[in-house]
Write a protein that holds these residues in place. Structure first.
Motif, mmCIF file in Angstrom:
data_model
loop_
_atom_site.group_PDB
_atom_site.id
_atom_site.type_symbol
_atom_site.label_atom_id
_atom_site.label_comp_id
_atom_site.label_asym_id
_atom_site.label_seq_id
_atom_site.Cartn_x
_atom_site.Cartn_y
_atom_site.Cartn_z
ATOM 1 N N PHE A 88 -5.176 0.036 4.565
ATOM 2 C CA PHE A 88 -6.214 -0.313 5.540
ATOM 3 C C PHE A 88 -6.529 -1.806 5.518
ATOM 4 O O PHE A 88 -6.887 -2.381 6.545
ATOM 5 N N ALA A 89 -6.362 -2.453 4.367
ATOM 6 C CA ALA A 89 -6.528 -3.909 4.313
ATOM 7 C C ALA A 89 -5.440 -4.584 5.149
ATOM 8 O O ALA A 89 -5.715 -5.553 5.878
ATOM 9 N N THR B 60 -10.047 5.041 13.185
ATOM 10 C CA THR B 60 -10.133 5.450 11.780
ATOM 11 C C THR B 60 -11.563 5.364 11.283
ATOM 12 O O THR B 60 -12.054 6.268 10.605
ATOM 13 N N ARG B 61 -12.245 4.276 11.599
ATOM 14 C CA ARG B 61 -13.638 4.115 11.167
ATOM 15 C C ARG B 61 -14.516 5.234 11.739
ATOM 16 O O ARG B 61 -15.367 5.786 11.046
ATOM 17 N N GLY C 133 0.816 -1.218 0.000
ATOM 18 C CA GLY C 133 0.000 0.000 0.000
ATOM 19 C C GLY C 133 0.839 1.253 0.000
ATOM 20 O O GLY C 133 0.530 2.226 -0.686
ATOM 21 N N PRO D 28 -4.940 1.863 -5.578
ATOM 22 C CA PRO D 28 -5.648 2.111 -4.313
ATOM 23 C C PRO D 28 -4.732 1.979 -3.098
ATOM 24 O O PRO D 28 -4.876 1.065 -2.284
ATOM 25 N N TRP E 156 -4.246 3.718 -0.202
ATOM 26 C CA TRP E 156 -4.831 3.784 1.136
ATOM 27 C C TRP E 156 -5.720 2.580 1.414
ATOM 28 O O TRP E 156 -5.738 2.075 2.547
ATOM 29 N N VAL E 157 -6.440 2.115 0.428
ATOM 30 C CA VAL E 157 -7.301 0.943 0.622
ATOM 31 C C VAL E 157 -6.448 -0.272 0.975
ATOM 32 O O VAL E 157 -6.795 -1.052 1.870
ATOM 33 N N VAL E 158 -5.329 -0.432 0.293
ATOM 34 C CA VAL E 158 -4.442 -1.564 0.563
ATOM 35 C C VAL E 158 -3.817 -1.428 1.956
ATOM 36 O O VAL E 158 -3.692 -2.422 2.684
#
Length: 147
Positions: A76-77, A96-97, A61, A70, A72-74
């Motif tokens: 957060f994964a 974060t959520r 990420g 992606p 940021w998506v990676v």
């Protein structure tokens, strides 16, 4: 195990007695299968594997941040992978959520939406004027005709 001890595990959250998170509904701590948590050596090796897999995903990420993809998506994964085993990652993901939910709620506010539309329009007008000035001054040359 008896039925009574099974009920206790559900009430406490896990068999290690770790405290539940505030207002989340899910207990904090390891989500490893019970047979893995039962053996200290197996659980430690499980944690090492989860950490290394999460680290690889987070590193990917970070590499994708400046590249198209992606990033940021990676990241957060990878954090979600870590959160299956580590309390600190669970707390980071909950924070974060909560912040993302708050930002989404603010973005839906009509005043904020109106401001964002106005700023976008002004930015597009400025870009259009700059493009027009550039084209007026230098003209438009197709890349394959440029020398």
């Amino acid at each position: 195990m008896t039925a009574e001890s099974d009920e206790r595990e559900v009430a406490v959250g896990n068999d290690e007695g770790e405290p539940e998170g505030e207002g989340s509904g899910r207990p904090l701590g390891s989500r490893a299968p019970h047979f893995i948590r039962r053996s200290r050596a197996l659980h430690l090796s499980w944690q090492v594997v989860v950490f290394l897999v999460g680290l690889a995903v987070v590193a990917l990420g970070v590499v994708l941040l400046p590249l198209p993809g992606p990033g940021w998506v990676v990241i957060f994964a990878g954090m979600a992978i870590w959160a299956t085993e580590f309390v600190w990652a669970q707390l980071v993901l909950r924070w974060t959520r909560r912040k993302v939910t708050e930002a989404a709620q603010r973005a839906l506010d009509p005043a904020v939406r109106r401001r964002n539309i106005i700023l976008t329009t002004v930015g597009l007008v400025i870009i259009g004027v700059l493009a027009a000035v550039y084209l007026e001054r230098y003209g438009f040359v197709m890349p394959w005709n440029a020398n």
